[in-house]
Design an enzyme around this catalytic site. Structure first.
Site, PDB file in Angstrom:
ATOM      1  CG  ASP A   1       6.894  -0.879  -0.165  1.00 21.09           C
ATOM      2  OD1 ASP A   1       5.654  -0.801  -0.316  1.00 21.09           O
ATOM      3  OD2 ASP A   1       7.631  -1.587  -0.885  1.00 21.09           O
TER       4      ASP A   1
ATOM      5  CG  ASP B   1      -7.916   4.138   3.539  1.00 21.41           C
ATOM      6  OD1 ASP B   1      -7.733   2.960   3.222  1.00 21.41           O
ATOM      7  OD2 ASP B   1      -7.832   5.101   2.748  1.00 21.41           O
TER       8      ASP B   1
ATOM      9  CG  ASN C   1       2.566   3.969  -3.484  1.00 17.93           C
ATOM     10  OD1 ASN C   1       3.596   4.113  -2.830  1.00 17.93           O
ATOM     11  ND2 ASN C   1       1.693   3.010  -3.243  1.00 17.93           N
TER      12      ASN C   1
ATOM     13  CD  GLU D   1      -4.629   2.340   0.200  1.00 14.33           C
ATOM     14  OE1 GLU D   1      -5.434   2.978  -0.491  1.00 14.33           O
ATOM     15  OE2 GLU D   1      -4.043   1.309  -0.200  1.00 14.33           O
TER      16      GLU D   1
END
Length: 332
Positions: free
Chosen positions: A215, A198, A206, A242
């Protein structure tokens, strides 16, 4: 055919007769010419006749044009001079025809395209194979369509199995690999390990830097994770959002921890700045689990393995992230 023995093929029968005379094979002139004439009359294709010495006895204009030459320039020449390395193939074909094979078809490439090649034996009066007829049918347009369809099919097959953002195997494909590898390891009695991976504080990444940067971050991580796995059979894929997952066949818990540590170093080495992380850069948390099982109760053991890896991942997060943890709890 007139009283001089000439046909629509012009002087080529005479050239064949002359060449056959040169190689001492006048005994099969008549059946050779008869077979050739029938072939020319019935098949709309490039046609040639090849003797047992692997030399062209005659070819028509269409056949010669494929090789960017004239029939006159081909008659009497060894086939290997025109088509490199063709002599050995023709000798194999002659052996098969001598054994009773009636026709051989194969796709071949020539300088100007793709062709279907059909080779048949010409038999003498006593049934022996005295020469071969070769017909070439242009299938270039068909092959181009087939190649285009194959590319489209490969494209869709790839995207059905891979994540569009990272190019890694997607969850569906990871599940398929997990099923196949667990069965194989159960049969062989070898360990199977998984890593649940993770990206730490990714939502904050983000929120601070925007989704395009997010991205790009995931793509960079995916490429680096893929680079860590160098053994054939090891697979890493995007499991969702993610989260990534690695499947490590024939790997025990110690080996899996070694891979996890390499991944932690590799991602820290990217040095992707993360303003909302206490580490100042993007890091990972990894859950490590391993099993050895038999085929009996395999699915239950696989579910247990994935559950252990998931629990180990939460332990790594609880330990402060930027770490790999095994289950039962073992910090790496």
């Amino acid at each position: 055919m007139d009283h001089h023995g000439r046909s629509a093929m012009g002087d080529y029968p005479g050239r064949v007769e002359s060449h056959l005379s040169d190689i001492g094979a006048l005994a099969f002139e008549a059946p050779l010419l008869t077979s050739l004439q029938q072939l020319y009359n019935s098949i709309p294709a490039a046609l040639g006749v090849i003797g047992r010495d692997c030399r062209y006895l005659t070819v028509n204009t269409m056949y010669a044009a494929i090789y960017d030459t004239s029939p006159e320039a081909m008659v009497g020449r060894p086939v290997g001079d025109v088509v490199p390395n063709a002599d050995s193939q023709l000798r194999e074909d002659l052996e098969r025809f001598d054994a009773g094979i009636g026709i051989i078809e194969r796709e071949v490439t020539r300088a100007n395209g793709y062709y279907l090649q059909a080779i048949r034996p010409i038999h003498g009066a006593e049934g022996q194979v005295i020469a071969l007829t070769a017909a070439l049918v242009d299938i270039t347009a068909r092959r181009h369509v087939e190649l285009a369809l194959e590319q489209v099919s490969h494209h869709w097959q790839f995207h059905a199995r891979h994540d569009h953002l990272t190019g890694l195997p997607n969850r569906r494909h990871i599940d398929h690999v997990m099923s196949a590898e667990s069965r194989r390891c159960a049969r062989s009695g070898t360990p199977l390990s998984v890593l649940m991976i993770d990206v730490d504080f990714f939502k904050k990444y983000n929120d601070h830097l925007g989704h395009p940067r997010g991205d790009a971050c995931l793509r960079a991580i995916a490429a680096r994770l893929r680079g860590v796995l160098r053994r054939q059979g090891d697979v890493v894929g995007r499991y969702g959002g993610e989260e990534f997952m690695a499947i490590l066949p024939d790997t025990d818990i110690s080996g899996a921890h070694g891979v996890a540590r390499s991944m932690l170093r590799a991602i820290r080495g990217l040095d992707i700045k993360h303003p909302a992380s206490p580490y100042g850069c993007v890091t990972l948390s990894i859950g490590v689990a391993s099993m050895i099982t038999s085929s009996m109760h395999l699915q239950g053991r696989v579910d247990e393995l994935l559950g252990n890896a998931d629990r180990a991942l939460y332990s790594a997060k609880a330990a402060g992230r930027n770490a790999a943890c095994g289950y039962p709890r073992h910090l790496a």
